[in-house]
Scaffold this motif. Structure first.
Motif, PDB file in Angstrom:
ATOM      1  N   ARG A 183       4.560   6.691   8.179  1.00 34.37           N
ATOM      2  CA  ARG A 183       3.148   6.288   8.193  1.00 34.37           C
ATOM      3  C   ARG A 183       2.999   4.825   8.599  1.00 34.37           C
ATOM      4  O   ARG A 183       2.075   4.462   9.333  1.00 34.37           O
ATOM      5  N   VAL A 227      -2.673  12.646   5.713  1.00 38.58           N
ATOM      6  CA  VAL A 227      -2.587  11.714   4.579  1.00 38.58           C
ATOM      7  C   VAL A 227      -3.386  10.447   4.879  1.00 38.58           C
ATOM      8  O   VAL A 227      -4.165   9.973   4.042  1.00 38.58           O
ATOM      9  N   LEU A 228      -3.210   9.915   6.087  1.00 40.66           N
ATOM     10  CA  LEU A 228      -3.918   8.695   6.462  1.00 40.66           C
ATOM     11  C   LEU A 228      -5.419   8.917   6.601  1.00 40.66           C
ATOM     12  O   LEU A 228      -6.223   8.044   6.266  1.00 40.66           O
ATOM     13  N   TYR A 264      -8.012   5.786   6.419  1.00 36.81           N
ATOM     14  CA  TYR A 264      -7.356   4.762   7.225  1.00 36.81           C
ATOM     15  C   TYR A 264      -7.357   5.121   8.708  1.00 36.81           C
ATOM     16  O   TYR A 264      -7.239   4.244   9.552  1.00 36.81           O
ATOM     17  N   GLN A 291       1.262  13.630   8.563  1.00 34.00           N
ATOM     18  CA  GLN A 291       1.090  12.226   8.184  1.00 34.00           C
ATOM     19  C   GLN A 291      -0.316  11.730   8.506  1.00 34.00           C
ATOM     20  O   GLN A 291      -0.895  10.939   7.747  1.00 34.00           O
ATOM     21  N   LYS A 336      -7.172  11.200   4.894  1.00 36.14           N
ATOM     22  CA  LYS A 336      -7.680  11.363   3.534  1.00 36.14           C
ATOM     23  C   LYS A 336      -7.898  10.003   2.868  1.00 36.14           C
ATOM     24  O   LYS A 336      -8.851   9.820   2.105  1.00 36.14           O
ATOM     25  N   ALA A 337      -7.048   9.038   3.171  1.00 34.97           N
ATOM     26  CA  ALA A 337      -7.184   7.683   2.623  1.00 34.97           C
ATOM     27  C   ALA A 337      -8.247   6.879   3.381  1.00 34.97           C
ATOM     28  O   ALA A 337      -8.507   5.725   3.039  1.00 34.97           O
ATOM     29  N   SER A 344       5.315   4.437   3.407  1.00 30.85           N
ATOM     30  CA  SER A 344       6.243   5.408   4.001  1.00 30.85           C
ATOM     31  C   SER A 344       6.624   4.932   5.405  1.00 30.85           C
ATOM     32  O   SER A 344       5.753   4.551   6.189  1.00 30.85           O
ATOM     33  N   ASP A 394       0.847  -1.186   0.000  1.00 18.88           N
ATOM     34  CA  ASP A 394       0.000   0.000   0.000  1.00 18.88           C
ATOM     35  C   ASP A 394       0.888   1.244   0.000  1.00 18.88           C
ATOM     36  O   ASP A 394       1.655   1.461   0.940  1.00 18.88           O
ATOM     37  N   GLU A 395       0.798   2.048  -1.029  1.00 16.99           N
ATOM     38  CA  GLU A 395       1.649   3.232  -1.161  1.00 16.99           C
ATOM     39  C   GLU A 395       1.419   4.245  -0.038  1.00 16.99           C
ATOM     40  O   GLU A 395       2.341   4.964   0.335  1.00 16.99           O
ATOM     41  N   VAL A 396       0.200   4.302   0.493  1.00 18.48           N
ATOM     42  CA  VAL A 396      -0.073   5.233   1.592  1.00 18.48           C
ATOM     43  C   VAL A 396       0.657   4.778   2.854  1.00 18.48           C
ATOM     44  O   VAL A 396       1.283   5.572   3.547  1.00 18.48           O
TER      45      VAL A 396
END
Length: 104
Positions: free
Chosen positions: A17, A52-53, A58, A49, A55-56, A14, A9-11
């Motif tokens: 993350r 980002v998580l 998660y 971070q 927004k996904a 990292s 998973d690209e998200v």
């Protein structure tokens, strides 16, 4: 058969993350401060971070009061837990040499 790296998973991939999601996977929810300290990053880096998580879809961010102070809680969503579990499965397969032909 596709190599397990295609399921990473690209998200989550990292390192920061991945560390955040791993810390959150151990409980139903955790305070922002706990995750910051566990992952050893600054407030601003964690906030970035988490955005980002979030927004996904998660991570879920919540607020609660302790006395007169407001605290931030973080928790993995069901989607985040499944994404983390699949990511870890793929990493384990890669580490075990999955996808390599005999004698390579």
């Amino acid at each position: 058969m596709s190599h397990p790296r295609n399921r990473l998973d690209e998200v989550i991939h990292s390192p920061v993350r991945f560390s955040i999601v791993a810390a959150l996977s151990a409980s139903d929810q955790a305070e922002f401060r706990f995750v910051r300290d566990a992952v050893e990053i600054s407030d601003s880096a964690l906030s970035k971070q988490i955005s980002v998580l979030e927004k996904a879809e998660y991570v879920k961010v919540g607020k609660f009061s302790v006395g007169r102070r407001t605290r931030t809680s973080l928790s993995l969503t069901a989607k985040g837990r499944e994404a983390f579990a699949e990511h870890v499965r793929a990493l384990r397969e890669i580490a075990a040499g999955a996808g390599l032909a005999e004698g390579d």
